[in-house]
Each structure stands twice: as structure tokens, then as C-alpha cells.
Write a protein that holds these residues in place. Structure first.
Motif, PDB file in Angstrom:
ATOM      1  N   GLY A   1       7.046 -19.796  25.264  1.00  0.00           N
ATOM      2  CA  GLY A   1       6.825 -20.685  26.395  1.00  0.00           C
ATOM      3  C   GLY A   1       5.647 -21.612  26.217  1.00  0.00           C
ATOM      4  N   THR A   2       5.239 -21.860  24.970  1.00  0.00           N
ATOM      5  CA  THR A   2       4.091 -22.722  24.700  1.00  0.00           C
ATOM      6  C   THR A   2       4.239 -23.295  23.292  1.00  0.00           C
ATOM      7  N   SER A   3       3.284 -24.109  22.882  1.00  0.00           N
ATOM      8  CA  SER A   3       3.322 -24.689  21.540  1.00  0.00           C
ATOM      9  C   SER A   3       2.572 -23.776  20.563  1.00  0.00           C
TER      10      SER A   3
ATOM     11  N   ALA B   1       0.315  -7.396  41.807  1.00  0.00           N
ATOM     12  CA  ALA B   1       0.233  -8.550  40.908  1.00  0.00           C
ATOM     13  C   ALA B   1       1.480  -8.643  40.035  1.00  0.00           C
ATOM     14  N   ASP B   2       1.945  -7.515  39.521  1.00  0.00           N
ATOM     15  CA  ASP B   2       3.138  -7.493  38.679  1.00  0.00           C
ATOM     16  C   ASP B   2       4.370  -7.948  39.463  1.00  0.00           C
ATOM     17  N   LEU B   3       4.511  -7.469  40.699  1.00  0.00           N
ATOM     18  CA  LEU B   3       5.642  -7.862  41.531  1.00  0.00           C
ATOM     19  C   LEU B   3       5.652  -9.362  41.804  1.00  0.00           C
ATOM     20  N   VAL B   4       4.483  -9.908  42.116  1.00  0.00           N
ATOM     21  CA  VAL B   4       4.397 -11.338  42.411  1.00  0.00           C
ATOM     22  C   VAL B   4       4.807 -12.160  41.191  1.00  0.00           C
ATOM     23  N   ILE B   5       4.305 -11.786  40.012  1.00  0.00           N
ATOM     24  CA  ILE B   5       4.624 -12.545  38.798  1.00  0.00           C
ATOM     25  C   ILE B   5       6.109 -12.453  38.465  1.00  0.00           C
TER      26      ILE B   5
ATOM     27  N   LEU C   1       6.230 -20.432  35.663  1.00  0.00           N
ATOM     28  CA  LEU C   1       6.611 -19.670  34.483  1.00  0.00           C
ATOM     29  C   LEU C   1       7.822 -18.780  34.724  1.00  0.00           C
ATOM     30  N   SER C   2       8.420 -18.867  35.909  1.00  0.00           N
ATOM     31  CA  SER C   2       9.552 -17.997  36.238  1.00  0.00           C
ATOM     32  C   SER C   2      10.708 -18.167  35.257  1.00  0.00           C
ATOM     33  N   GLY C   3      10.995 -19.416  34.877  1.00  0.00           N
ATOM     34  CA  GLY C   3      12.090 -19.666  33.951  1.00  0.00           C
ATOM     35  C   GLY C   3      11.878 -18.998  32.612  1.00  0.00           C
ATOM     36  N   TYR C   4      10.633 -19.008  32.148  1.00  0.00           N
ATOM     37  CA  TYR C   4      10.343 -18.368  30.868  1.00  0.00           C
ATOM     38  C   TYR C   4      10.527 -16.853  30.958  1.00  0.00           C
ATOM     39  N   LEU C   5      10.164 -16.258  32.105  1.00  0.00           N
ATOM     40  CA  LEU C   5      10.385 -14.826  32.292  1.00  0.00           C
ATOM     41  C   LEU C   5      11.866 -14.495  32.206  1.00  0.00           C
ATOM     42  N   GLU C   6      12.708 -15.354  32.794  1.00  0.00           N
ATOM     43  CA  GLU C   6      14.144 -15.129  32.728  1.00  0.00           C
ATOM     44  C   GLU C   6      14.639 -15.203  31.286  1.00  0.00           C
ATOM     45  N   GLU C   7      14.137 -16.166  30.527  1.00  0.00           N
ATOM     46  CA  GLU C   7      14.525 -16.286  29.127  1.00  0.00           C
ATOM     47  C   GLU C   7      14.087 -15.068  28.331  1.00  0.00           C
ATOM     48  N   LYS C   8      12.901 -14.547  28.685  1.00  0.00           N
ATOM     49  CA  LYS C   8      12.359 -13.415  27.945  1.00  0.00           C
ATOM     50  C   LYS C   8      13.199 -12.167  28.162  1.00  0.00           C
TER      51      LYS C   8
END
Length: 353
Positions: free
Chosen positions: A277-279, A209-213, A220-227
Motif C-alpha cells: 500500500g505504499t511505494s 483501536a484494532d476494531l476501529v482500524i 487505508l480500508s481498501g488496502y486492508l481488504e486487499e491484504k
């Protein structure tokens, strides 16, 4: 072409595959549907050609969060997800024939050497094509994916994940996912050694599951990159989150949060969007949703579902159920019933002692 070294089963007849001992088999479509429904859960299906005979066989193995299905069919058929179908992340590995599915507006089809992936409740109908068709399917309980999402993003994720259905096995990240999927399939198929190691199964389910995410493309991939670039929240976002935690049981507006922090509402909204990644409102709702879940899971808390959801600011029980099911994959009443069952088990054990 995307390729991975799977065993070559293209010329094997339906009932003569070395090392494959079916746990279920039959010669009509209805027997297959009954067998799979009993083994895993309800689903919809129909044959794609008008034939009386429908030869099939399958090796179905379940351990922890995983179900592995190695199956062969003489004729093509269609799979449909129903509302009551258990939610899972499916990995499809065709060996002969092919499989076609849709996710939103995307259409994906793969044959031997391809790996397809989809949340069964986000995907449209799946078409098992070719005769004979032989494939492996690894089904991962979506609750594991949801837990990993909460762990990575530090808040419940609502709505569809919109995973890319084709895993690109020519890329390092794709090979990593593909190799792990294949290892799990081979470790469980035909009464494999993973079936006697629940701890390994639990660890591998979380790892997959972790690998897939982290590695597969999704909304949400873009937010992971920002993080990865900025793990420390701006001061005003941290202070706003602290305010929310301290006053979580009190009625307040996001404008009141911004005033307390000392920034404009727009600055607060932009800070949450960039870091979380949210309001701010959605983040607060997720915090309260998690708090409601904690109370629903508490066997000592005997408040009703309505009382709990009202306490945390969800004044419409029906809407609360929809949001809760989207975030956690089950109804609030299911969580409450499980907590009540554990309470009665504990009381029973206490009486015995």
C-alpha cells in the motif's frame, strides 16, 4: 435513523441525574476550561452565546490510554484543538442536545442515539449544542491507534487516517464498536470497576483501536481488504525487502534495489503498491524511521538526535522531526529524554543495590 440503547437523560435537570456524581462543576466558562485543561491538557474553547452564567458539571476519569468525560452544560460552546493538545481518538455519545464536527470536507452532527468519532488533530472545531446538553466522551490515546496501525500494516503509517466520523450503528461492525465504547464508558464513569483493573483497560484499549482500524471506513480500508485476499507478497517484493534490511545502513537508490532483484523499477513500484500500500521509497523511509526510533529509545545509546537521524539518512533535523512526530505522535527529543530518564533511574537503582 441510527439508534443504540443509551440511557434516556433528556428530561433530567442539570444537577439531578441519578448515579452521576460530578468530579468537577462550576457556574462560569473559565472554571470549566481550567478544570478540563488541568485534567487532560490544553485546548481552545469559547462560549457560543453571550451569557454571564455558564452552569456545567463533569465526571472525568482517566486510566491508562482512556479518559472518560461524562458532562452536562446549560449553554452551547465550541472546542478547538491546539498544537499542544494531546492527540486522541474521540468517541462522542450525545444524550441530550447534539454535537457537530468537521473532518476535512465532511460535516457530521449527532444527537441521542448517535455515535461520532474523530482524531482530534484531524477534526475541525467541535460544537457542543443544546441547553441543557449532556454527553459522554471516550478519549483513546492516539499512540495506541498508531501502534495497532504499525502492527497491522508492518510499517509506520504517515499522514492522516481520514476516519469516517459517523459510526453506523445499524451495521454489525458499527454495533460492535458502539457496544465496546459504551462498555468502557460505563465501566469507568462514576468511579466504575474498570478504574481498578489496569490490565483490562490496556487490553480493551488495544481491542478498540484494532476494531476501529479493521471495521470503520478510512483511507487505508481498501488496502486492508486487499491484504485479506493476498497475505503472501510476490517474490520480487520479498526479495526487495530483504535487500533493504541487509543494506539499511548503506546509501542506495530504489533503482539499485530493482536491479539487484532483477525486475524493472515500475514492476517493483507496482508490487509494493499492491502488497504494502505504499511505494518502495516510502517503505524504506519507514524502515529507517523505525530504526532511528529504536536507537532513540535505547537508554544506553548516548548519541544526539542529530547524530541518530543523520545515521539513518535523514539529513535535515527539522524535516526529520516533522516526519517522526507524524509517525509516532511525539518529537524525537521527547523519545530521547524518556530514554535518558530511564537510564538515570537504572543507575540510581544500581547505586542503591
Amino acid at each position: 435513523m441510527i439508534s443504540l440503547r443509551f440511557e434516556n437523560l433528556a428530561r433530567a435537570p442539570l444537577h439531578a441525574v441519578d448515579g452521576f456524581t460530578p468530579t468537577h462543576e462550576g457556574n462560569d466558562f473559565e472554571s470549566m476550561v481550567r478544570a478540563f485543561s488541568t485534567s487532560y491538557g490544553a485546548f481552545g474553547a469559547r462560549p457560543l452565546i453571550n451569557e454571564r452564567a455558564f452552569a456545567w458539571e463533569a465526571d472525568v476519569r482517566t486510566s491508562g490510554a482512556f479518559t472518560v468525560v461524562h458532562s452536562a452544560y446549560q449553554s452551547p460552546w465550541e472546542v478547538q484543538t491546539l498544537e499542544e493538545t494531546p492527540q486522541h481518538l474521540a468517541f462522542y455519545i450525545p444524550h441530550t442536545g447534539s454535537l457537530r464536527l468537521t473532518v476535512g470536507k465532511k460535516i457530521a452532527e449527532g444527537g441521542a442515539g448517535h455515535l461520532l468519532m474523530a482524531n482530534n488533530h484531524e477534526a475541525g472545531n467541535r460544537y457542543v449544542q443544546g441547553g441543557p446538553h449532556r454527553s459522554d466522551a471516550l478519549l483513546l490515546d492516539w499512540k495506541v491507534v498508531r501502534r495497532m496501525l504499525v502492527s497491522l500494516f508492518e510499517t509506520p503509517i504517515l499522514g492522516a487516517l481520514d476516519l469516517e466520523p459517523v459510526i453506523d450503528l445499524s451495521m454489525p461492525s458499527g454495533r460492535l464498536i458502539g457496544n465496546l465504547v459504551l462498555t468502557i464508558v460505563q465501566g469507568m464513569r462514576n468511579n466504575g470497576p474498570l478504574l481498578s483493573s489496569p490490565l483490562a483497560v490496556s487490553t480493551m484499549s488495544e481491542t478498540l483501536a484494532d476494531l476501529v482500524i479493521r471495521c470503520a471506513p478510512h483511507r487505508l480500508s481498501g488496502y486492508l481488504e486487499e491484504k485479506k485476499v493476498s497475505m503472501i507478497a510476490p517474490w520480487h517484493v520479498r526479495r526487495a525487502i530483504d535487500y533493504m534490511h541487509v543494506n539499511i545502513t548503506e546509501p542506495f537508490t530504489i533503482s539499485m534495489v530493482a536491479d539487484d532483484v532483477g525486475v524493472s523499477l515500475r514492476a517493483l513500484q507496482m508490487g509494493f503498491k499492491a502488497f504494502k500500500g505504499t511505494s518502495p521509497g516510502a517503505y524504506l523511509r519507514s524502515m529507517r524511521l523505525s530504526a532511528a526510533r529504536d536507537q532513540l529509545r535505547d537508554p544506553m545509546n548516548q548519541q544526539s538526535v542529530r547524530e541518530i537521524c543523520t545515521r539513518w539518512g535523514f539529513f535535515h533535523p527539522g524535516r526529520f522531526s516533522v516526519i517522526y512526530r507524524s509517525a509516532f505522535g511525539e518529537n524525537p527529543s521527547d523519545t530521547r529524554a524518556r530514554a535518558a530518564a530511564s537510564r538515570w533511574e537504572a543507575l540510581g537503582a544500581a547505586k542503591i543495590v
